[in-house]
Design a protein around this motif. Structure first.
Motif, mmCIF file in Angstrom:
data_model
loop_
_atom_site.group_PDB
_atom_site.id
_atom_site.type_symbol
_atom_site.label_atom_id
_atom_site.label_comp_id
_atom_site.label_asym_id
_atom_site.label_seq_id
_atom_site.Cartn_x
_atom_site.Cartn_y
_atom_site.Cartn_z
ATOM 1 N N PHE A 1 1.885 11.531 0.403
ATOM 2 C CA PHE A 1 1.391 10.164 0.369
ATOM 3 C C PHE A 1 2.489 9.248 -0.164
ATOM 4 N N ASN A 2 2.746 8.167 0.554
ATOM 5 C CA ASN A 2 3.599 7.069 0.070
ATOM 6 C C ASN A 2 5.038 7.448 -0.266
ATOM 7 N N THR A 3 5.585 8.486 0.339
ATOM 8 C CA THR A 3 6.987 8.788 0.038
ATOM 9 C C THR A 3 7.946 8.068 0.983
ATOM 10 N N ASP A 4 7.451 7.642 2.157
ATOM 11 C CA ASP A 4 8.292 6.890 3.095
ATOM 12 C C ASP A 4 7.423 5.902 3.873
ATOM 13 N N PHE A 5 6.810 4.985 3.143
ATOM 14 C CA PHE A 5 5.922 4.009 3.781
ATOM 15 C C PHE A 5 6.660 3.222 4.856
ATOM 16 N N GLU A 6 7.849 2.758 4.534
ATOM 17 C CA GLU A 6 8.592 1.963 5.518
ATOM 18 C C GLU A 6 8.917 2.785 6.761
ATOM 19 N N GLY A 7 9.275 4.041 6.583
ATOM 20 C CA GLY A 7 9.537 4.899 7.734
ATOM 21 C C GLY A 7 8.315 5.043 8.624
ATOM 22 N N VAL A 8 7.144 5.148 8.009
ATOM 23 C CA VAL A 8 5.907 5.292 8.778
ATOM 24 C C VAL A 8 5.591 4.013 9.542
ATOM 25 N N ILE A 9 5.612 2.870 8.875
ATOM 26 C CA ILE A 9 5.227 1.636 9.564
ATOM 27 C C ILE A 9 6.226 1.288 10.667
ATOM 28 N N ARG A 10 7.489 1.555 10.436
ATOM 29 C CA ARG A 10 8.482 1.261 11.483
ATOM 30 C C ARG A 10 8.342 2.238 12.658
ATOM 31 N N LEU B 1 2.474 -3.331 -3.945
ATOM 32 C CA LEU B 1 1.363 -3.714 -4.820
ATOM 33 C C LEU B 1 0.336 -2.592 -4.999
ATOM 34 N N GLY B 2 0.523 -1.471 -4.293
ATOM 35 C CA GLY B 2 -0.400 -0.343 -4.419
ATOM 36 C C GLY B 2 -1.657 -0.476 -3.575
ATOM 37 N N ILE B 3 -1.621 -1.327 -2.542
ATOM 38 C CA ILE B 3 -2.796 -1.548 -1.693
ATOM 39 C C ILE B 3 -2.633 -0.855 -0.339
ATOM 40 N N ALA B 4 -1.446 -0.897 0.224
ATOM 41 C CA ALA B 4 -1.175 -0.212 1.497
ATOM 42 C C ALA B 4 -0.579 1.158 1.193
ATOM 43 N N HIS B 5 -0.986 2.135 1.988
ATOM 44 C CA HIS B 5 -0.573 3.516 1.740
ATOM 45 C C HIS B 5 -0.198 4.207 3.044
ATOM 46 N N GLY C 1 2.527 10.472 11.042
ATOM 47 C CA GLY C 1 1.804 9.904 9.915
ATOM 48 C C GLY C 1 1.002 8.689 10.314
ATOM 49 N N LEU C 2 0.482 8.047 9.304
ATOM 50 C CA LEU C 2 -0.339 6.862 9.502
ATOM 51 C C LEU C 2 -0.230 5.986 8.267
ATOM 52 N N TYR C 3 -0.687 4.748 8.416
ATOM 53 C CA TYR C 3 -0.736 3.864 7.258
ATOM 54 C C TYR C 3 -1.979 2.996 7.341
ATOM 55 N N GLY C 4 -2.358 2.460 6.197
ATOM 56 C CA GLY C 4 -3.516 1.582 6.139
ATOM 57 C C GLY C 4 -3.659 0.994 4.749
ATOM 58 N N LEU C 5 -4.743 0.258 4.562
ATOM 59 C CA LEU C 5 -5.017 -0.413 3.293
ATOM 60 C C LEU C 5 -6.225 0.215 2.620
ATOM 61 N N ALA C 6 -6.151 0.335 1.311
ATOM 62 C CA ALA C 6 -7.286 0.798 0.519
ATOM 63 C C ALA C 6 -7.752 -0.365 -0.350
ATOM 64 N N PHE D 1 -8.730 0.976 5.534
ATOM 65 C CA PHE D 1 -8.550 0.342 6.837
ATOM 66 C C PHE D 1 -7.338 0.978 7.507
ATOM 67 N N GLY D 2 -7.589 1.883 8.436
ATOM 68 C CA GLY D 2 -6.502 2.541 9.143
ATOM 69 C C GLY D 2 -5.858 1.579 10.124
ATOM 70 N N GLU D 3 -4.552 1.471 10.064
ATOM 71 C CA GLU D 3 -3.835 0.505 10.896
ATOM 72 C C GLU D 3 -3.199 1.134 12.132
ATOM 73 N N SER D 4 -2.396 2.150 11.936
ATOM 74 C CA SER D 4 -1.699 2.751 13.074
ATOM 75 C C SER D 4 -1.228 4.143 12.684
#
Length: 194
Positions: A61-70, A98-102, A115-120, A126-129
């Protein structure tokens, strides 16, 4: 970048952002029917269970958020355009800080395989992609997300807009009114994601 306060207010009211790939213009979406994942009845497919037993992927969880969203925003073989604009990426990077998107990441050795990302927010996720570079990597991440949310006591896993892939994962469409009732109940919870 989208104003973070506006973005969070929109989610709390049942909206989510998408950008038009042709001009990058941002739109607020609130579909009449909403795709959700009924977590209580979710069961992983036989293939996912087999891969989980083999332990080929490590989930983080959350070790490469930017890699996932890109990776989610990158062109795909069946679709060269994306609704994830640079403005959306920058906004979600801030939400991650801010600890809201994961992000939920499937690693195959040292490779971010899917992987995937979303907001808690409250008791809602809320699953985004999602994306994959190796077969089933995103499904492994999804399975771990559902198990994590169940364990934490989340009430809602919002998948937003139905598509064939989400149907395979067990998503169902519910009417807007029912969705808003579920959202309201979930937002009254205070459940940390991690």
């Amino acid at each position: 970048m989208i104003d973070i306060g506006e973005l969070l207010r929109a989610y709390r009211k049942g909206y989510f952002p998408m950008s038009d790939p042709s001009d990058g213009k941002l739109y607020w979406c609130q579909p009449y029917n909403r795709a959700i994942i009924p977590m209580e009845s979710y069961r992983p497919s036989r293939d996912v269970r087999r891969l989980l037993r083999r332990n080929d992927f490590r989930v983080r969880f959350n070790t490469d958020f930017e890699g996932v969203i890109r990776a989610c925003a990158a062109p795909r073989p069946n679709a060269v355009e994306t609704w994830i604009s640079e403005s959306i990426i920058e906004s979600y990077l801030e939400l991650n800080r801010l600890g809201i998107a994961h992000s939920v990441e499937s690693w195959y050795g040292d490779e971010l395989a899917g992987g995937l990302y979303g907001l808690a927010i409250g008791g809602a996720f809320f699953g985004e992609s999602m994306f994959y570079r190796r077969s089933y990597a995103s499904r492994i991440a999804f399975d771990r997300l559902v198990m994590h949310l169940r364990k934490r006591g989340y009430l809602l896993l919002d998948a937003q807009i139905m598509n064939p892939h989400l149907q395979k994962l067990g998503a169902v469409d519910i009417p807007h009114k029912a969705y808003m009732q579920m959202l309201d109940a979930a937002l009254h919870k205070k459940i940390p994601f991690l």
